[in-house]
Design an enzyme around this catalytic site. Structure first.
Site, PDB file in Angstrom:
ATOM      1  N   GLU A 194      51.010 152.862  64.253  1.00 50.29           N
ATOM      2  CA  GLU A 194      50.594 154.161  63.743  1.00 50.29           C
ATOM      3  C   GLU A 194      51.661 155.161  64.152  1.00 50.29           C
ATOM      4  OE1 GLU A 194      48.035 154.694  61.772  1.00 50.29           O
ATOM      5  OE2 GLU A 194      47.418 152.586  61.900  1.00 50.29           O
TER       6      GLU A 194
ATOM      7  N   ASP B  88      50.980 146.048  63.800  1.00 46.71           N
ATOM      8  CA  ASP B  88      50.854 147.280  63.017  1.00 46.71           C
ATOM      9  C   ASP B  88      51.165 148.449  63.939  1.00 46.71           C
ATOM     10  OD1 ASP B  88      49.898 148.854  60.603  1.00 46.71           O
ATOM     11  OD2 ASP B  88      48.503 149.577  62.125  1.00 46.71           O
TER      12      ASP B  88
ATOM     13  N   ASP C 224      43.417 147.268  62.373  1.00 46.03           N
ATOM     14  CA  ASP C 224      44.060 146.987  61.081  1.00 46.03           C
ATOM     15  C   ASP C 224      44.696 145.604  61.057  1.00 46.03           C
ATOM     16  OD1 ASP C 224      43.273 149.487  60.365  1.00 46.03           O
ATOM     17  OD2 ASP C 224      45.279 150.338  60.132  1.00 46.03           O
TER      18      ASP C 224
ATOM     19  N   HIS D 159      42.460 152.537  60.493  1.00 44.54           N
ATOM     20  CA  HIS D 159      43.794 153.078  60.744  1.00 44.54           C
ATOM     21  C   HIS D 159      44.093 153.149  62.239  1.00 44.54           C
ATOM     22  CE1 HIS D 159      44.737 154.080  56.568  1.00 44.54           C
ATOM     23  NE2 HIS D 159      43.495 154.486  56.456  1.00 44.54           N
TER      24      HIS D 159
END
Length: 292
Positions: free
Chosen positions: A20, A18, A174, A169
């Site tokens: 950000e 993941d 996550d 987040h």
């Protein structure tokens, strides 16, 4: 044991990852909307046992620090101060490449977002991007298999549905939540497939509990009575067997001799008017004598 271990080595590992990113402003004329990767997190797991093999997570300093606010208003809590001392993407590109390349990529909505951002980041530093040997996008998989019983298909909504807590987040958090959501969804689907008549909610199934017959004599559709029989139902394209369901046989009253005699006379009169052929009259008389 040795043979089993060798077989496990042939199975490609799955890497859940993941990222950000910055939230780009609306691009003006001649300008492109730009996403800067601010954090990368990944967890490599064994697909046979779902155990974690390794994990990696790092903040990443963007090329333009102004895209990160001094005081974060983001839900992830990433501030300009936090990324200012972080390595650039080029500094961690080798490690990210090592984690991703040649493995099965997994994540939530990664095909439409994360995969594209990784490709863009490697292209910017003039290096080939890592390549997956397969992709598992949990957004697509769960939309197809699990349905929208939890509401929308956002990770936060799915996590709340299973009581897994609030989405943070942050990349590695996550990623771990993504795996737990998949485990829970898979368990529910496994249990439903074991006892579909008792546990499965027809609202979320593709199948229907209504049988539509082809006969024009059936005005209403006949509803199936819930059954715990393990046999597979017949195809909807095939009409149901008459012996197994009530309401599919049309009852026809048995004709009396009087009604047959009247019917015979009517046919005789019609044919006699249309044809004066004596052979037809003889045939009708012969039929009448048989019916009597």
């Amino acid at each position: 044991m040795a043979a089993s271990y060798r077989n496990e080595e042939r199975v490609p590992e799955i890497v859940f990852f993941d990222i950000e990113t910055s939230v780009p402003n609306r691009a003006g004329p001649g300008h492109e909307r730009r996403f800067w990767i601010l954090e990368f997190g990944a967890m490599v797991i064994c697909p046979l046992k779902l155990v974690e093999i390794e994990s990696y997570c790092t903040l990443i300093k963007p090329g333009d620090l102004s895209v990160v606010a001094l005081r974060s208003t983001r839900t992830d809590g990433i501030t300009r101060e936090a990324v200012m001392k972080a390595p650039t993407f080029e500094d961690v590109a080798d490690k990210i490449y090592q984690v991703l390349d040649g493995r099965i990529w997994a994540g939530h909505n990664i095909q439409r977002f994360d995969c594209l951002r990784i490709k863009e980041a490697f292209a910017e530093i003039g290096r080939p991007a890592p390549q997956p040997c397969g992709i598992i996008d949990s957004l697509g998989v769960l939309s197809d298999k699990f349905g929208k019983r939890a509401g929308d298909m956002k990770m936060a909504t799915l996590a709340n549905y299973f009581g897994l807590g609030q989405q943070k987040h942050r990349s590695l958090d996550d990623v771990r939540m993504n795996l737990e959501v998949l485990k829970n969804c898979a368990t529910v689907l496994f249990l439903e497939s074991s006892l579909p008549n008792m546990l499965s909610n027809n609202k979320w199934n593709n199948g229907s509990s209504t049988i539509t017959t082809r006969s024009k004599n059936n005005v209403e559709n006949k509803k199936m009575v819930p059954s715990y029989n393990t046999e597979e139902p017949n195809s909807r394209k095939s009409p149901p067997a008459a012996s197994s369901s009530i309401g599919y046989i049309r009852s026809v009253p048995y004709p009396t001799r009087a009604s047959l005699r009247k019917m015979t006379e009517r046919v005789k009169n019609i044919l006699c008017k249309a044809h004066s052929n004596q052979s037809i009259n003889n045939l009708i008389k012969h039929s009448h004598s048989i019916l009597r």
